[in-house]
Design an enzyme around this catalytic site. Sequence first.
Site, PDB file in Angstrom:
ATOM      1  N   ASP A   1     -11.017 -10.388   8.992  1.00  0.00           N
ATOM      2  CA  ASP A   1     -10.657  -9.040   8.378  1.00  0.00           C
ATOM      3  C   ASP A   1     -12.022  -8.375   7.817  1.00  0.00           C
ATOM      4  OD1 ASP A   1      -8.725  -7.719   6.285  1.00  0.00           O
ATOM      5  OD2 ASP A   1     -10.614  -8.279   5.171  1.00  0.00           O
TER       6      ASP A   1
ATOM      7  N   LYS B   1     -13.433  -4.478   9.130  1.00  0.00           N
ATOM      8  CA  LYS B   1     -14.095  -3.611   8.396  1.00  0.00           C
ATOM      9  C   LYS B   1     -15.502  -3.184   8.661  1.00  0.00           C
ATOM     10  CE  LYS B   1     -11.138  -5.209   4.701  1.00  0.00           C
ATOM     11  NZ  LYS B   1     -11.085  -6.384   3.475  1.00  0.00           N
TER      12      LYS B   1
ATOM     13  N   GLY C   1     -10.386  -1.059   0.444  1.00  0.00           N
ATOM     14  CA  GLY C   1      -9.588  -0.761  -0.327  1.00  0.00           C
ATOM     15  C   GLY C   1      -9.871   0.574  -1.374  1.00  0.00           C
TER      16      GLY C   1
ATOM     17  N   VAL D   1       0.744  -1.038  -0.044  1.00  0.00           N
ATOM     18  CA  VAL D   1       0.176  -0.124  -0.078  1.00  0.00           C
ATOM     19  C   VAL D   1       0.969   1.352   0.138  1.00  0.00           C
ATOM     20  CG1 VAL D   1      -1.744   1.185   1.147  1.00  0.00           C
ATOM     21  CG2 VAL D   1      -2.008  -1.290   1.313  1.00  0.00           C
TER      22      VAL D   1
HETATM   23  N1  HSE Z   1      -7.064  -9.452   2.574  1.00  0.00           N
HETATM   24  C1  HSE Z   1      -8.096  -8.619   2.377  1.00  0.00           C
HETATM   25  C2  HSE Z   1      -9.114  -9.076   1.248  1.00  0.00           C
HETATM   26  C3  HSE Z   1      -7.669  -7.274   1.663  1.00  0.00           C
HETATM   27  O1  HSE Z   1      -8.989 -10.349   0.841  1.00  0.00           O
HETATM   28  O2  HSE Z   1     -10.071  -8.547   0.931  1.00  0.00           O
HETATM   29  C4  HSE Z   1      -7.172  -6.373   2.833  1.00  0.00           C
HETATM   30  O3  HSE Z   1      -8.422  -6.104   3.629  1.00  0.00           O
END
Ligand code: HSE
Length: 429
Positions: free
Chosen positions: A199, A203, A132, A12
């Site tokens: 993850d 979010k 993203g 990033v």
């Molecule tokens: N590892 C994450 C995904 C991307 O597979 O969407 C970064 O948050």
Amino acid sequence: MIGIGIIGLGTVGIGAYKILREHRSLIYQRTGVDLDVVKIADVDIERDRGIPLEKGLLTQNALEVINDDRVDIVVELMGGVHTAFDYIAQALKKKKWVVTANKALLAERGDEIFRLVEEEGCEIGFEASVCGGIPVIRAIRDGLVGNRIDYILGILNGTCNYILTRMTEEGISFDAILKDAQRLGFAESDPTLDIEGIDAAHKLCILIRLAFHYPLQMKDIVTEGISKIESIDIEFAKEFGYTIKLLGVGKEENGLIDARVVPAMIPVRHPMSTVNGVFNAVYVVGDKVGPTLYYGRGAGSDPTGSAVVSDIVDMACRLIAKSPRTALSLHKGNRRMRTDEESSFPYYMRFTVEDRPGVLSRISGILAEYRISISSVIQKGREEVGHVPLVIVTHEAIEKDLKRAKEEISKLPFVKGESVHIRIEEGSS
Ligand code: HSE
């Protein structure tokens, strides 16, 4: 001129730095802000990253970035929780404004960070922390500011979406596709955070705080991954008109907040069912605007770099005016998390049963005892081994009841192996 310091020159960091260099004059023409990257810290300052890096720009010491008087905005792109927190805290105490892409940090220590931001009269930008390149943070915070947000539905993890898409299109098992995804670089060598839904939960935690201003914690989010999803369930889902996705769902209704990351069935006619491969999407329903949809690449150097740069530019304009945005204020008020007893959804259930008279009536009897009403049933033809899949779609049922009924049914002598239940999300508020 606004001085930028970057901590972390990985995927990033490189993306953000390249955009800041390549589009420096474009950004200046559009906004009147001249952004100059003056210092970058990374543990590895030898590696050839395929980008020009002037002598003196790189350091191994993050404090050199934070303490550099030329740096107005510190961009934290190193990842991890506690060291990143310490660096951000130090930057804020030096009255530097901060941009971060660090979802784990914001989900786990966001309260402390937002408190510090407010105390120090600074600002923090975190567009890149969720999905993203999709500008969904700005959409919720600015574009939908005139709305009460009622419902968020997100495909928040590209790895899971890639695996589920290929399972749906090719009928191959989860394990085979995960291995292939790792070989192709679409999944991490340790994919636990992605496939177990953590993850996506990070979010969702950020989205719910922003949309509902509720002080949600990670422990409040019911989190399940996709590793138990089988191709057979994807095939049955198609027969019922659904697609299986890992969905992050946030809902506020009558003072009750729902927060879940679960593999769920969504109608094929819903726009979220067409979000495929590594793409992410967030469907947000506001009370005035109705449904809105944000779609794009949720990871990768350039897309995530694009989100980082959008924060830097947005922030730089207010930094010049010395007028920070009001910090995110979180409050529970009279609200609380919805409990399991209060949550009801339609469910898909699959049992592997002997194909003989009386089986269906025993199962439906147990479902009735738990007040679970059947909407439809499919039983496939006889197999040589004598067991067949029996699939039931229910009307809305309380999850606790459904789990108890499933457990009881699974103990019946004619039921074999593991039984399955998958929630059905109709996709509207
Ligand atoms: N590892 C994450 C995904 C991307 O597979 O969407 C970064 O948050």
